[in-house]
Scaffold this motif. Structure first.
Motif, PDB file in Angstrom:
ATOM      1  N   MET A   1       0.769  -1.018   0.005  1.00 37.72           N
ATOM      2  CA  MET A   1      -0.070   0.088  -0.165  1.00 37.72           C
ATOM      3  C   MET A   1       0.792   1.427   0.138  1.00 37.72           C
ATOM      4  N   ALA A 213      -9.559   2.631  -5.332  1.00 42.12           N
ATOM      5  CA  ALA A 213      -8.336   2.107  -6.089  1.00 42.12           C
ATOM      6  C   ALA A 213      -7.163   2.341  -5.285  1.00 42.12           C
ATOM      7  N   LEU A 234      -9.709 -15.329   2.329  1.00 46.19           N
ATOM      8  CA  LEU A 234      -8.483 -15.289   1.545  1.00 46.19           C
ATOM      9  C   LEU A 234      -7.903 -13.559   1.290  1.00 46.19           C
ATOM     10  N   ALA A 235      -6.802 -13.458   0.859  1.00 49.33           N
ATOM     11  CA  ALA A 235      -6.151 -12.014   0.899  1.00 49.33           C
ATOM     12  C   ALA A 235      -6.978 -11.658  -0.309  1.00 49.33           C
ATOM     13  N   SER A 236      -7.402 -10.398  -0.281  1.00 50.71           N
ATOM     14  CA  SER A 236      -8.223  -9.487  -1.299  1.00 50.71           C
ATOM     15  C   SER A 236      -7.189  -8.685  -2.018  1.00 50.71           C
ATOM     16  N   GLY A 237      -5.998  -8.221  -1.146  1.00 47.56           N
ATOM     17  CA  GLY A 237      -5.164  -7.507  -1.569  1.00 47.56           C
ATOM     18  C   GLY A 237      -5.552  -5.993  -1.687  1.00 47.56           C
ATOM     19  N   TYR A 241     -12.449  -4.324  -0.245  1.00 52.51           N
ATOM     20  CA  TYR A 241     -13.340  -5.538  -0.098  1.00 52.51           C
ATOM     21  C   TYR A 241     -12.469  -6.666   0.671  1.00 52.51           C
ATOM     22  N   ALA A 266     -11.435  -8.411 -10.479  1.00 55.99           N
ATOM     23  CA  ALA A 266     -10.692  -8.742  -9.371  1.00 55.99           C
ATOM     24  C   ALA A 266     -11.573  -9.071  -8.079  1.00 55.99           C
ATOM     25  N   ILE A 273     -13.360 -17.545  -5.412  1.00 60.66           N
ATOM     26  CA  ILE A 273     -12.166 -18.145  -4.773  1.00 60.66           C
ATOM     27  C   ILE A 273     -12.539 -18.218  -3.206  1.00 60.66           C
ATOM     28  N   THR A 277     -13.061 -21.711  -0.849  1.00 58.88           N
ATOM     29  CA  THR A 277     -12.264 -22.097   0.125  1.00 58.88           C
ATOM     30  C   THR A 277     -12.709 -22.012   1.832  1.00 58.88           C
TER      31      THR A 277
ATOM     32  N   THR B 145      -3.577  -1.590  -8.130  1.00 61.94           N
ATOM     33  CA  THR B 145      -4.659  -2.140  -7.612  1.00 61.94           C
ATOM     34  C   THR B 145      -4.809  -3.640  -8.213  1.00 61.94           C
ATOM     35  N   PRO B 146      -5.158  -4.414  -7.493  1.00 57.59           N
ATOM     36  CA  PRO B 146      -5.528  -5.885  -7.817  1.00 57.59           C
ATOM     37  C   PRO B 146      -6.141  -6.026  -9.181  1.00 57.59           C
ATOM     38  N   GLU B 147      -7.183  -4.817  -9.680  1.00 57.73           N
ATOM     39  CA  GLU B 147      -7.826  -5.012 -10.932  1.00 57.73           C
ATOM     40  C   GLU B 147      -7.026  -4.846 -11.909  1.00 57.73           C
ATOM     41  N   LEU B 150      -4.362  -7.576 -12.634  1.00 53.63           N
ATOM     42  CA  LEU B 150      -4.978  -8.586 -13.131  1.00 53.63           C
ATOM     43  C   LEU B 150      -5.340  -8.318 -14.684  1.00 53.63           C
ATOM     44  N   LEU B 176       0.767  -5.132  -3.397  1.00 57.59           N
ATOM     45  CA  LEU B 176      -0.408  -5.335  -2.636  1.00 57.59           C
ATOM     46  C   LEU B 176      -0.497  -6.314  -1.567  1.00 57.59           C
ATOM     47  N   GLY B 177       0.675  -6.948  -1.248  1.00 59.79           N
ATOM     48  CA  GLY B 177       0.495  -7.818  -0.157  1.00 59.79           C
ATOM     49  C   GLY B 177      -0.286  -8.975  -0.262  1.00 59.79           C
ATOM     50  N   GLY B 178      -0.155  -9.721  -1.352  1.00 65.10           N
ATOM     51  CA  GLY B 178      -0.748 -11.136  -1.665  1.00 65.10           C
ATOM     52  C   GLY B 178      -2.129 -11.135  -2.023  1.00 65.10           C
ATOM     53  N   ALA B 179      -2.577 -10.567  -2.968  1.00 64.90           N
ATOM     54  CA  ALA B 179      -4.124 -10.755  -3.401  1.00 64.90           C
ATOM     55  C   ALA B 179      -4.022 -11.983  -4.215  1.00 64.90           C
ATOM     56  N   VAL B 180      -5.024 -12.901  -3.467  1.00 69.77           N
ATOM     57  CA  VAL B 180      -5.031 -14.108  -4.023  1.00 69.77           C
ATOM     58  C   VAL B 180      -5.334 -14.413  -5.466  1.00 69.77           C
ATOM     59  N   VAL B 181      -6.161 -13.561  -6.211  1.00 64.46           N
ATOM     60  CA  VAL B 181      -6.456 -13.487  -7.451  1.00 64.46           C
ATOM     61  C   VAL B 181      -5.132 -13.349  -8.381  1.00 64.46           C
ATOM     62  N   LEU B 184      -3.042 -16.812  -7.779  1.00 61.84           N
ATOM     63  CA  LEU B 184      -3.218 -17.787  -8.544  1.00 61.84           C
ATOM     64  C   LEU B 184      -2.749 -17.459  -9.791  1.00 61.84           C
ATOM     65  N   ALA B 210      -5.456 -22.043   3.528  1.00 64.93           N
ATOM     66  CA  ALA B 210      -7.030 -22.093   3.068  1.00 64.93           C
ATOM     67  C   ALA B 210      -7.692 -22.943   3.909  1.00 64.93           C
ATOM     68  N   ASP B 215      -9.602 -26.876  -4.137  1.00 64.99           N
ATOM     69  CA  ASP B 215      -9.448 -26.169  -5.497  1.00 64.99           C
ATOM     70  C   ASP B 215      -8.010 -25.791  -5.652  1.00 64.99           C
ATOM     71  N   LEU B 216      -7.198 -25.522  -4.741  1.00 66.50           N
ATOM     72  CA  LEU B 216      -6.105 -25.268  -4.609  1.00 66.50           C
ATOM     73  C   LEU B 216      -4.975 -26.472  -4.968  1.00 66.50           C
TER      74      LEU B 216
END
Lengths: 776, 304
Positions: A1, A213, A234-237, A241, A266, A273, A277, B145-147, B150, B176-181, B184, B210, B215-216
């Motif tokens: 961040m 954002a 799970l981490a959203s990053g 959210y 995202a 996911i 999980t 951002t994750p978006e 991605l 971002l410190g580990g966004a799961v999307v 993966l 998890a 799934d993983l």
């Protein structure tokens, strides 16, 4: 961040400091609120950690001291940064435990160090603990409506404060500026936020000053939200959210305002996911723009609502979501059990069950176990926390809608979820229950009631599944221990409970299936039982007549009218073999199995309960006017039967007698006691007894009563009204004759009460002291 | 345009406009009053334009923007909002046109990032992935951002630029410190480009965190298979199947059932997988994950 806040974070466990003296001094100090701009408030409380946040007017150092008692704050975490906002993480905590804390800035305590500043850590993830959350939306007006909503909630819950605040967004009108956050969120809820962890969703009014954002702006500065799965999920990053676990509930919080809402984006990819999980028993999701509403907004015409409905709901419902909450629309709306209503405009095609979902109405909604989906979910709009309310024609999926200010309390216990709407005038205008599989829901007493000793309180419940009989229990200590009310009664959904002579603010009732006691429910929150007037009827050391001649007197001796004038008498303690007897009775060799003790006492007013303390060695059985009301170590009441177990010397058994049916009569009453030896060669026998009667409390002049702690008054709430419990208020002894006038103060219960030890008697055995001597 | 890019373009194209909503809510009422008191205030006009746009009142929003532009012709935020409005109204060309002056002038970092992201989507929609990629890079530079990571990674993947995709996802995770999307996506790319030890290490870290990892484990099995460890892959799938069966017993859901179908397909039990997937699609016709699996099974065909 990157480059987001001018605030300090301190994380990690700090070795407990032996700083008791300093802490005690701090604990005694006045709370220094000057210089404290916000808080303290709590974030990300898990089973083992929490984050304490506060903001000072000027730059300062920060420290949190904490411990399991307000006077013993023996843990400390120092915020390593000088700044205005401090975010201090306490780690290594025990689950489901209350920790008290004090907040220190620049060496001075600015808050806490008292019983009012505490955090209850979450139950272990997956555990079926009781969970209570406050659901609030669109509250941040700073006006009287907001205050009324808050106060109505506090009044309703009394001492059973929610652990979680699920905020649906719009907490700082009009633009979510720093000043608005301070004045319209942190100030009005200050006394709540110091104990209740807030889990917010971004509203459009915060959105006008925040940037999801970039996670910048007052919203993201004020709140410390999980982005890396810190609280489960799970981490959203991103903090826009996130998800978290609390007991057996998995919460998913989405950003419907600013984050892209496409199924392939995202946020919804993360959510899919995250859902795949989790194995949590319950899934609850919320965001600002509800998928269904006809309040001050229309979910059929506005982009965010439509996209969340069309894109998020199919994934959520496939993931088994149970409850979806929202705000934005300034109204309270609650749906039927619905599924698959994704179309625009929404029709009623998604309704799965047309019942009202109320345990005291058509019955709870039920989600059967198993299946691939379409089990249904509840949709609630709680945008009525303070902003001006309004409504359109009712939404086709909504069972109930009301354009009046209020908020909701959500209770989850085991496989049962209940939500109530508390209006700003204190009235509970709607309640709904969802049960998964077979289950029970208690709806009365359900928290907040004031019951009176000797009054009849109606226990009300609903069941799902084939449950023929239920057992009923009550607790006076918030569920730590339970005492039986009835072991097995027909599952009629109602039981008139004669409130026993106890004095508690932590009362609960429990209803369980006899065939499977793992299926049960408890009151959502505690009720008060206000003690009646205690009247000493027989004290320890009183005079007793006795019969010690080894003769079987049958049953007649303990019945009213039996003539025992010729029996010898003397003061207690009566017995032999220990040397502490005031009156020695015959010490036969070998011992006789039983000895008889009789006396009378007078009753001149209505009596609704009694406490019996029996010093016994070894066994004893007690009759009031011929009715067995208590026994200990006396399974077989025949004269020639020995005590069923050996007691310690001078053991005292305490019985709370509900007296149902009540054997006492106005005028002269007879108490008979059979004391039993454990064997022919036992060395001693002892008996003494104290009987305290409980008369009903005097009618108060006003209804209602204060709860302890002074942080709200009980309002006879609960999810569906007040249990009938007679009068409330402080009792005062009158000593005058009662007005029942019928010669019997009995209140009988329906349903064929069984006699014996089960007559509403609870037993506490206080074991004592001296070693037993056994005759050679 | 390749099929992958076309899919990407459709997936990230700008959302269709909502129907107009004639009623004003309290927020707009308050702005109405404020604007009556100060009709020339561009800030108020801009705020009301945004609200009106979100309500689908495009005409009202455009009028507010025009008034705001007249009052503050140098304020590039008006252009950005105009671009949003054009995009919402189904006019991507107009939106892109409005973004040009917006991006040429001063904007805050957040607004600049948003403007670039919007133009990236518009460019993707008209089949310009290179332009979109450049915009996303600029958007990420403004605010990550994750978006954005991605979306850019998917463009790279669709173009076969796996190294760039991996680099981008890794950069996103660092920021971002580990966004799961992103995690993966990176694992999948690492597998595809043969960096199997890295992929295994990352998937194992996810599995450890998890509560339900079936799934993983599917992905882990795919990595093992890619490494030629068929036995290991089968064993991993067996573990995944066992775990998901347990979950389905305790807390069944369509998503968990889909996971089971994917595991069965990976085990070669494709007929069973198809049956489950078809049942889920029947029950959840709007569930994108079900449709994707059906399509995947149809493309691959055959099987037991």
């Amino acid at each position: 961040m990157s480059g987001r806040r001018a605030r300090s974070r301190a994380r990690g466990r700090v070795a407990p400091g032996a700083i008791l003296a300093a802490i005690l001094a701090l604990a005694c100090a006045e709370e220094v609120s000057a210089g404290l701009d916000r808080g303290p408030y709590l974030h990300q409380t898990t089973a083992t950690s929490t984050i304490v946040v506060w903001r000072t007017a000027d730059d300062s150092t920060g420290e949190v001291r904490f411990g399991t008692a307000p006077e013993l704050l023996d843990g400390s975490v120092v915020s390593g940064v000088v700044g205005r906002q401090h975010e201090v993480k306490l780690s290594g905590l025990q689950p489901a435990t209350r920790y008290y804390y004090a907040v220190i800035s620049d060496g001075a305590m600015v808050a806490g160090g008292d019983a009012k500043h505490y955090v209850d850590t979450a139950p272990p993830t997956g555990e079926r603990a009781k969970i209570r959350a406050w659901v609030l939306g669109d509250s941040g007006t700073g006006n009287q409506n907001q205050a009324n909503v808050r106060d109505a909630m506090l009044t309703h819950v009394g001492r059973d404060r929610p652990s979680l605040l699920l905020h649906m967004g719009d907490m700082a009108y009009s633009n979510g500026t720093n000043a608005e956050f301070t004045d319209k969120f942190f100030a009005p809820y200050r006394e709540i936020l110091r104990n209740t962890t807030v889990w917010p969703a971004l509203g459009n009014h915060e959105g006008s000053s925040a940037d999801s954002a970039t996670q910048t702006g007052p919203y993201y500065t004020a709140y410390v939200l999980p982005s890396a799965g810190e609280a489960g999920g799970l981490a959203s990053g991103t903090e826009a959210y996130y998800s978290f676990d609390y007991g057996n509930v998995h919460f998913i919080v989405l950003d419907s305002h600013e984050s892209p809402r496409e199924p392939d984006g995202a946020m919804l990819q993360w959510m899919a996911i995250d859902l795949a999980t989790t194995s949590a028993e319950w899934v609850i999701a919320y965001w600002h723009h509800p998928p269904y509403t006809k309040g001050t907004h229309d979910s059929d015409t506005e982009t965010q609502h439509i996209e969340m409905r069309e894109n998020a709901l199919p994934i959520l419902e496939a993931g088994g979501v149970d409850l979806v909450l929202g705000g934005h629309s300034h109204i309270y709306e609650r749906s039927y059990l619905v599924d698959g209503g994704y179309e625009t405009p929404t029709t009623d095609a998604g309704i799965l069950s047309m019942i009202d979902g109320r345990a005291d109405g058509d019955g709870p909604y039920v989600k059967p176990p198993g299946g691939l989906g379409h089990l249904g979910a509840l949709y609630v709009v709680a945008g009525h926390g303070g902003a001006t309310v309004g409504s359109l024609p009712q939404h086709p999926l909504m069972y109930f809608a009301e354009a009046q200010h209020g908020s909701c309390i959500l209770d989850v216990h085991q496989n049962r979820l209940t939500l109530i709407n508390i209006r700003d005038d204190g009235e509970v205008s709607d309640h709904v229950t969802l049960i998964k599989g077979q289950g029970i829901e208690i709806f009365a007493p359900n928290g907040g009631e004031a019951l009176t000793v000797g009054g009849v309180a109606e226990i009300g419940w609903a069941t799902v599944g084939p449950i023929a009989e239920v057992g009923l229990d009550y607790s006076i200590d918030d569920g730590l221990t339970w005492m039986p009310i009835a072991d097995a009664v027909p599952n009629t959904g109602v039981y008139p409970w004669l409130v026993p002579p106890v004095d508690t603010a932590k009362g609960l009732v429990r209803v369980k299936a006899v065939s499977d006691p793992t299926i049960y429910d408890e009151s959502n929150a505690s009720f008060v039982v206000e003690g009646g007037v205690e009247i000493g009827a027989i004290d320890f050391g009183a005079e007793w007549s006795y019969h010690d001649q080894g003769v079987d007197l049958g049953d007649a001796w303990r019945m009213p009218g039996y003539d025992f004038k010729e029996w010898p008498s003397g003061p207690a303690q009566l017995g032999y073999g220990e040397g502490d007897e005031a009156t020695a009775i015959l010490d036969a060799d070998p011992n006789y199995p039983s000895a008889y003790f009789l006396r009378t006492f007078d009753v001149d007013q209505e009596i609704v309960g009694a406490t019996l303390e029996v010093l016994h060695d070894d066994g004893a059985a007690v009759w009031l006017n011929g009715q067995l009301v208590a026994s200990v170590n006396a399974d077989d009441l025949a004269y020639d039967a020995w005590a069923s177990a050996q007691s310690d010397d001078n053991a005292v058994a305490v019985f709370d007698l509900a007296l149902a049916p009540n054997p006492l009569v106005m005028g002269t009453n007879v108490i008979g006691v059979m004391v039993k030896q454990v064997s022919g060669d036992s060395s001693d026998l002892s008996f003494d007894l104290k009987l305290t009667l409980i008369a009903p409390a005097v009618e108060p002049e006003t209804t209602g009563g204060e709860t302890e702690g002074g942080e709200g008054t009980t309002a006879g709430g609960g999810s569906s009204g007040t249990a009938s419990g007679g009068s409330t208020g402080a009792s005062s002894a009158t000593g005058t004759a009662g007005d029942d006038g019928g010669g019997c103060a009995c209140r009988s219960r329906e349903g064929g009460e069984r006699l014996g030890l089960g007559i509403g008697a609870s037993l506490l055995v206080l074991l004592r002291r001296r070693r037993r001597r056994v005759r050679a | 345009m390749t099929r992958a890019l076309l899919t990407l373009a459709l997936a990230f194209s700008v959302i269709a406009p909502a129907a107009a909503h004639p009623r004003l809510a309290d927020q707009e009422d308050a702005l109405d009053r404020a604007i009556t008191a100060a009709p020339g205030d561009p800030e108020l006009r801009l705020r009301r334009a945004r609200i009106r746009r979100e309500r689908g009142d495009h005409r009202g929003a455009a009028a507010d923007l025009e008034a705001a532009r007249r009052a503050a012709p140098e304020d590039r935020r008006m252009d950005l909002e105009r671009a949003r409005l054009r995009a919402d109204a189904g006019d991507p060309a107009g939106a892109e046109e409005a973004l040009a002056p917006a991006l040429a002038g001063p904007l805050s970092a957040g607004e600049r990032g948003e403007a670039h992201e919007l133009r990236a989507r518009l460019r993707l929609g008209r089949g310009d992935p290179e332009g979109a990629r450049a915009d996303l890079t600029a958007a990420i530079e403004a605010r990550p951002t994750p978006e954005r990571y991605l979306l850019r990674g998917r463009i790279d993947e669709a173009a076969g630029e796996l190294d760039a995709a991996a680099r981008g996802y890794r950069e996103g995770l660092d920021h971002l410190g580990g966004a799961v999307v992103l995690e993966l996506a990176l694992i999948r790319v690492e597998r595809e480009r043969g960096h199997l030890a890295l992929a295994i290490a990352r998937i194992d870290a996810l599995i450890r965190r998890a509560p339900v990892a079936a799934d993983l484990r599917l992905e882990r099995a795919a990595i093992l298979a890619a490494a030629g460890d068929r036995e290991g892959a089968e064993a991993e799938l067996g573990r995944a199947l066992q775990e998901i069966d347990g979950v389905l017993e305790r807390r069944p859901s369509a998503l968990h059932a889909l996971t089971r179908a994917r595991i069965l397909a990976a085990l070669g039990r494709r007929a069973e997988a198809r049956t489950i997937a078809a049942a889920i699609e029947r029950e959840h016709p709007k569930l994108p994950q079900a449709a994707a699996l059906i399509a995947e099974l149809a493309v691959d065909g055959g099987g037991r």
